[in-house]
Structure formats: C-alpha cells, structure tokens
Scaffold this motif. Structure first.
Motif, PDB file in Angstrom:
ATOM      1  N   MET A  76     -51.158  -5.405 -34.762  1.00  0.00           N
ATOM      2  CA  MET A  76     -50.009  -6.305 -35.002  1.00  0.00           C
ATOM      3  C   MET A  76     -50.428  -7.512 -35.842  1.00  0.00           C
ATOM      4  O   MET A  76     -51.579  -7.946 -35.792  1.00  0.00           O
ATOM      5  CB  MET A  76     -49.458  -6.827 -33.671  1.00  0.00           C
ATOM      6  N   SER A  77     -49.472  -8.087 -36.571  1.00  0.00           N
ATOM      7  CA  SER A  77     -49.735  -9.304 -37.351  1.00  0.00           C
ATOM      8  C   SER A  77     -49.726 -10.507 -36.399  1.00  0.00           C
ATOM      9  O   SER A  77     -49.312 -10.392 -35.232  1.00  0.00           O
ATOM     10  CB  SER A  77     -48.644  -9.489 -38.405  1.00  0.00           C
ATOM     11  N   THR A  78     -50.159 -11.662 -36.905  1.00  0.00           N
ATOM     12  CA  THR A  78     -50.174 -12.864 -36.058  1.00  0.00           C
ATOM     13  C   THR A  78     -48.760 -13.189 -35.558  1.00  0.00           C
ATOM     14  O   THR A  78     -48.569 -13.538 -34.391  1.00  0.00           O
ATOM     15  CB  THR A  78     -50.743 -14.081 -36.829  1.00  0.00           C
ATOM     16  N   ASP A  79     -47.759 -13.045 -36.435  1.00  0.00           N
ATOM     17  CA  ASP A  79     -46.376 -13.364 -36.024  1.00  0.00           C
ATOM     18  C   ASP A  79     -45.874 -12.391 -34.960  1.00  0.00           C
ATOM     19  O   ASP A  79     -45.242 -12.802 -33.976  1.00  0.00           O
ATOM     20  CB  ASP A  79     -45.423 -13.307 -37.235  1.00  0.00           C
ATOM     21  N   GLN A  80     -46.186 -11.107 -35.169  1.00  0.00           N
ATOM     22  CA  GLN A  80     -45.731 -10.105 -34.168  1.00  0.00           C
ATOM     23  C   GLN A  80     -46.369 -10.398 -32.810  1.00  0.00           C
ATOM     24  O   GLN A  80     -45.718 -10.336 -31.767  1.00  0.00           O
ATOM     25  CB  GLN A  80     -46.123  -8.700 -34.615  1.00  0.00           C
ATOM     26  N   LEU A  81     -47.659 -10.750 -32.834  1.00  0.00           N
ATOM     27  CA  LEU A  81     -48.340 -11.026 -31.562  1.00  0.00           C
ATOM     28  C   LEU A  81     -47.748 -12.256 -30.880  1.00  0.00           C
ATOM     29  O   LEU A  81     -47.545 -12.271 -29.659  1.00  0.00           O
ATOM     30  CB  LEU A  81     -49.839 -11.238 -31.801  1.00  0.00           C
ATOM     31  N   ALA A  82     -47.466 -13.295 -31.688  1.00  0.00           N
ATOM     32  CA  ALA A  82     -46.904 -14.527 -31.103  1.00  0.00           C
ATOM     33  C   ALA A  82     -45.595 -14.197 -30.384  1.00  0.00           C
ATOM     34  O   ALA A  82     -45.319 -14.712 -29.288  1.00  0.00           O
ATOM     35  CB  ALA A  82     -46.690 -15.563 -32.192  1.00  0.00           C
ATOM     36  N   GLU A  83     -44.806 -13.320 -30.997  1.00  0.00           N
ATOM     37  CA  GLU A  83     -43.515 -12.954 -30.398  1.00  0.00           C
ATOM     38  C   GLU A  83     -43.723 -12.216 -29.063  1.00  0.00           C
ATOM     39  O   GLU A  83     -43.057 -12.506 -28.072  1.00  0.00           O
ATOM     40  CB  GLU A  83     -42.781 -12.053 -31.386  1.00  0.00           C
ATOM     41  N   VAL A  84     -44.701 -11.292 -29.076  1.00  0.00           N
ATOM     42  CA  VAL A  84     -44.969 -10.495 -27.872  1.00  0.00           C
ATOM     43  C   VAL A  84     -45.529 -11.371 -26.744  1.00  0.00           C
ATOM     44  O   VAL A  84     -45.161 -11.241 -25.575  1.00  0.00           O
ATOM     45  CB  VAL A  84     -45.974  -9.372 -28.244  1.00  0.00           C
TER      46      VAL A  84
END
Ligand code: GAP
Length: 586
Positions: A128-136
């Motif tokens: 996952m990208s940094t943004d996707q991880l932050a969301e999760v």
C-alpha cells in the motif's frame, strides 16, 4: 460489541505463552542468546550470541559453506561492512530502501505502518502507498499501548545506518544493508579470478545492518544480523544449470502465484517438473530452491515447516524475472521469510556500470569465429572536412554510428540538426569474422538470513516430554549442529574414574569433536543438562569401566544406552557425529 483495541490486547495475551517464550528462556539460561549490553538496558534489534549460540552459529555457517563453497565451487570473499555512498546510490538503497512508518499519538512509539495493519488482519498492507496506509490505520490500534491510532501521518523511513568516513565528516558512508553489493563491486576482479568465463559465483557471509523501525520479533527482526549470500553470474541466454541433474528429482512444496491467488495449498513437485511446467523461471532458480531445502533440513528444520512462496507480481522488484522466499513456520510468527532466491537479471551490474563509469561485462570468445555480413559506412573525409570544418570528425563518427539511407541522413550533434547528403559517404555490405561477443551477465541470488535460520532450528529442535514423572526439556539438534557433541561423565569423582573420563574426552577432542567433561551432581541431572543444550551423545565411565575397559554410551533422542569399548571410542564418536554410523548399529 468489543472495541478493536480490546480484541488486539487479547490477541497479544493469547500469543504470549507459546513455545517462543520457552525457547528464549532456555536460550538465555543456557548461553545461546542474550540481550545485548544488558547492564545498560539492552536495545531492541541487537542480540549477543553466548558461548553455545556462537558455536552453533559457526556450525550452521560452515554447513552453508559446505554447500556453496565446496559443492558449488563458489569462492568466499570478505568486504567491509561500511561502504561509500556511490555503492548504495547505484544499488538504489539511498533512494528507495525505506519502510513506511507512523507514530502513535498516545504512547509516541514509532511503528512500522504495514506491520500494524497486517497484525490486525488487513491484507496487502505491504504494497500500500503511504496515503492508503494512513486511511487504513485510522481505525486500528497501536500494538504498543492498545489505543486507537486515529488520524496519523505515514511516511517513508530509510533503513540504512548512515555514518561519515574519516575526519571532517566529508564523505558519507553507510553500514551495508546486505552483503551482496561486495560481489557486484568486485565483479571485474572476480571475472579475472574465474578466467573470464561464465557461469561463476562468489559468496559472502557477514553482518548486515538495517535500522528497523520497530523490531519486536526477537531474533527474527534485528538491526544487526548475519547474511549468507551467493551471487551467481550466468549467461543471460543460458539459464540451464550445468549440474541440474543433482536436484532434478528433488521434491519441494511450492506456493506459486496461482496457489496464492486461488487460496490453495502448496504444490509439491520435482524440480524437473517445476522447470518444465514453467512454475519457476528457469533451472537455476529451481536448482537453488532445492539446494536451499536441503540446507534447511540438514541444519535441522523440520520439512513440514518449510515452504517456498513465489513473490506476487506487485511485490516482486520490477527488474527481477522471478523471486521466491523459503518460508519457515513459527508457532509465534507464522510463516517467516528466511531465504530469498531471485533471478535479478542484469540490474545490479548495469546500475554499477552507470554509477562508476566502468564496463561490467564479459567478452565471450566463440569456439570458432563466426562470419557475419555487416554494413560499413565509409565517410568521404576529403569532402566532409571543408564542409563541416572543426566538427567534421564528430560528424563522421555520428554518421558511422547510425544506419544512413541511400538519400542522405540527418543526425543530431550537440543538439544541432545536421543533414549529410548521400554523396558524402558510401555504404558497403561486407562479410566480417567475429571472434566473440560481449555480454552483461544475469545474476541469480540466493540470500540467507542466518539468525532466522538459527531461530528456526531452535524451534524445530525444542521438545518437552515426561520421563519418570519429571519434565525433560530437550533440543533435538542434528549432531553436526549441536554446540557440544559429546558429554563425558565419571560416575563418581574418585577411584580413578575422573582420570579415565578426562582421557576419553581428550581422545575425542583430538578428532576435532567438542567433548564436554562434567562431574558435578547426580548422573540423571547431568543427562538433563546435556539434553537441554542438545548434546546428542553422553559417555559415562563407571566401576565396570575399570574392569572391562568399556563405558556406557547414551543417545539423547531415544535415551537408549549401550556398552562400548574404550578402545577406538574417538573414531566411533566421529562416525556418529558425522552420520557415517548410526546409534542403532552399535
Ligand atoms: N540481497 C538480497 C537481500 O538482502 P532480503 O530479503 O532483504 O534480500 C535476505 O534479505 C534475508 O536476510 C531474509 O530472507 C532474512 O532471512 C534476512 N533478513 C533481512 N532483514 C532482516 C532483519 N532485519 N533481521 C534478521 N534477518 C533479516
């Protein structure tokens, strides 16, 4: 309804008392593994190997050497653990060797973002990208304090330890994150050493360093660890291993991309099938998968705990043709990547070529020269000189490098478009003799993590059983891996028994086998002590020994005992340790 944080805390509690704790307790108590610099409060990600751990590590490394250096014929080199910046710019580590990190807003602990997500059953977090991880992560809990993470920033953290070389802090250096780069930077010298022929290989065993964000997995994730890596340089068009027959019928469980996507069990196949059916990219990859399986089982990892998992397309490096991990099952950590086996193509050599400005290629002479038809461009310098003046030579070179048509050609020189009419050159087709060709080799890389292998051996070897109502803890190491191979006990510390036992110990040591003398405590307790450190054989000298020159030999695993003569005992012990004699034959 329970809060996610509660579920996570429960999960943590339920895994706390598995075999990992028992093994680490034994390992600390008996001198295998210690936390480092305990007197100052140890630092996560670093360990000390105690006297027995160091001995066992050396033995495992030597078994690895036996396969790669003696069997394969790939000589070992040793390069510095600090490297100059250019190496790691070329390798891509300066730019891209990072993990995704976040900080818990409650306890301020730094966390590896993808591991937090994976630990709470989010699949695919590793890609996952940094943004996707932050969301999760928003809805997940901190593994350190159990509080909900909420909105956190996720950023890339480079894992290399940086340093400076020499006074004045002028040259940046890095502690190497893998041993592999030494084999690439020494490529030209290795090529000469191997008399300019392909294939050849070089290996290195040594320390590597990664500033892991949150190493909470004991020996599995360290900041300083030992790697054993082989770099095998092969002709890009010849990826059939010359000794493939050695492992063609060897069977191993493969969890290929197909099985992972279909969520099915690994498929156990021979290496011949794996190569012929295209389950692996080529024979070289298949060969090193099998060799790896053989090494892991030789050092004592149970076969049922080993599988080979192919990297999915999204996790495989863009340049790699194929990549597999040997994974070993651990009761605490699940399937742990322990060895990586990859076809890295020519990526590394080309990267160092670009950075160093040197050519990293092999000129391969044909057995008989080949005749080929070639187009030769002949510039008419008498006409080009007055026309292009100072640029004439450069224009002629650029002309020869392109394939001009019959009506002239336009070239670009230093950003300027130059048209060369057809009357300024001639094009001839001629037959020439070619002596050989220059190729940039491809690299097959099996890369082993020695510390993870050691943990896997401990977990496979650890056993507990009830013997006469008492618990017996035993490490069932193969004799070649056991730190102490033979224990020698006098039944009593008097009446000449210690002298006989000491003499036997000395004879055995002269054969290169580590024999430990122990005369303290009841004989049963002495056996238990040796069982706990995995000593496969124990010899007891008793009063009968004085009469008939025999001793009792006890086998750790079966606890069976036989009487054997003192004469020839050292030779016999060597046979047992090396596996040329079995205990049941005695
Ligand atoms: N040259 C390729 C390379 O270094 P890798 O998969 O990053 O590949 C190879 O590392 C092996 O090194 C891993 O399979 C693992 O066994 C070991 N390793 C990597 N990072 C480690 C760490 N932080 N602690 C202990 N072992 C590690």
């Amino acid at each position: 309804m329970s809060h996610p944080a509660d579920t996570y805390k429960l999960t943590l509690v339920s895994v706390m008392s598995d075999v990992y704790d028992k093994i680490m307790d034994l390992a600390k108590r008996r001198g295998f593994i210690w936390p480092t610099s305990e007197c100052y409060g140890s630092v996560a990600g670093f360990i000390d190997y105690g006297p027995l751990g160091s001995m066992m590590k050396r033995k495992i490394e030597n078994i690895w050497r036996h396969f790669y250096v003696v069997q394969e014929g790939y000589y070992e080199i040793e390069c510095p653990t600090i490297g100059q910046e250019d190496i790691f710019i070329a390798s891509g580590h300066v730019k891209g060797f990072s993990d995704k990190m976040c900080q818990c807003p409650s306890c301020k602990e730094y966390l590896r973002a993808d591991h937090v997500a994976e630990g709470q059953n989010i699949s695919g977090a590793g890609t996952m990208s940094t943004d996707q991880l932050a969301e999760v992560l928003c809805k997940l809990c901190c593994p350190a304090c159990g509080e909900e993470l909420g909105k956190v920033e996720v950023f890339n953290f480079n894992l290399m330890f940086a340093t400076t070389i020499g006074p004045g802090s002028q040259r940046t250096g890095y502690l190497r994150p893998e041993t592999a780069q030494g084999m690439f930077t020494d490529f030209s010298r290795l090529l000469r050493f191997y008399r300019d022929k392909l294939p050849f290989g070089a290996v290195q065993i040594g320390k590597s360093y990664r500033n892991e964000i949150s190493p909470r997995q004991g020996m599995i994730r360290l900041r300083e660890f030992t790697q054993a890596e082989a770099e095998i340089f092969v002709h890009p068009a010849e990826k059939n291993h010359p000794m493939f027959s050695r492992y063609a019928e060897y069977r191993i469980p493969l969890l290929g991309i197909e099985q992972q996507l279909g969520n099915t069990e690994p498929r156990t196949v021979t290496m011949r099938e794996a190569a012929d059916l295209g389950l692996v990219a080529n024979e070289y990859v298949a060969y090193y998968l099998a060799l790896t399986h053989q090494i892991l089982t030789t050092i004592g990892v149970k076969p049922e705990r080993i599988r080979f998992r192919q990297h999915l397309c999204e996790e495989r490096a863009h340049y790699a043709e194929d990549c597999w991990d040997a994974e070993i099952f651990s009761d605490r950590f699940g399937w742990v990547e322990t060895v990586g086996i990859a076809d890295r193509t020519d990526y590394d050599l080309r990267a160092h070529e670009r950075q160093s400005g040197q050519r990293f290629a092999v000129f391969l002479q044909y057995q008989t020269p080949r005749k080929v038809r070639q187009i030769r461009v002949i510039p008419d310098m008498a006409a080009m000189g007055p026309r292009f003046r100072g640029k004439a030579k450069a224009v002629a070179e650029a002309l020869c490098a392109c394939a001009p048509g019959p009506d002239g050609v336009t070239i670009i020189l230093d950003g300027e478009e130059i048209t060369i009419p057809a009357e300024l050159y001639k094009v001839r087709e001629e037959e020439v003799e070619i002596q050989g060709e220059e190729v940039t080799p491809h690299v097959i890389e099996p890369s082993y993590g020695i510390d993870r292998m050691i943990y896997a051996v401990l977990e496979s070897a650890y056993d507990e059983e009830l013997v006469d109502g008492e618990e017996r803890k035993v490490l069932r190491f193969p004799p070649q891996v056991a730190p102490v191979q033979v224990a020698v006990f006098p039944l009593m510390t008097r009446d000449g028994l210690p002298e006989i036992a000491a003499g036997i110990g000395e004879q055995i040591r002269r054969k290169g086998i580590l024999a430990e003398y122990d005369d303290s405590g009841a004989i049963g307790r002495r056996y238990r002590r040796q069982d706990e450190i995995g000593t496969p054989f124990a010899i007891t000298v008793d009063y009968d020994s004085k009469e008939d020159a025999t001793v009792t030999l006890r086998d750790r695993d079966s606890m069976r005992q036989v009487r054997i003569p003192i004469e020839g005992i050292a030779e016999r012990m060597r046979g047992l340790v090396e596996g040329s004699i079995s205990f049941s034959e005695l």
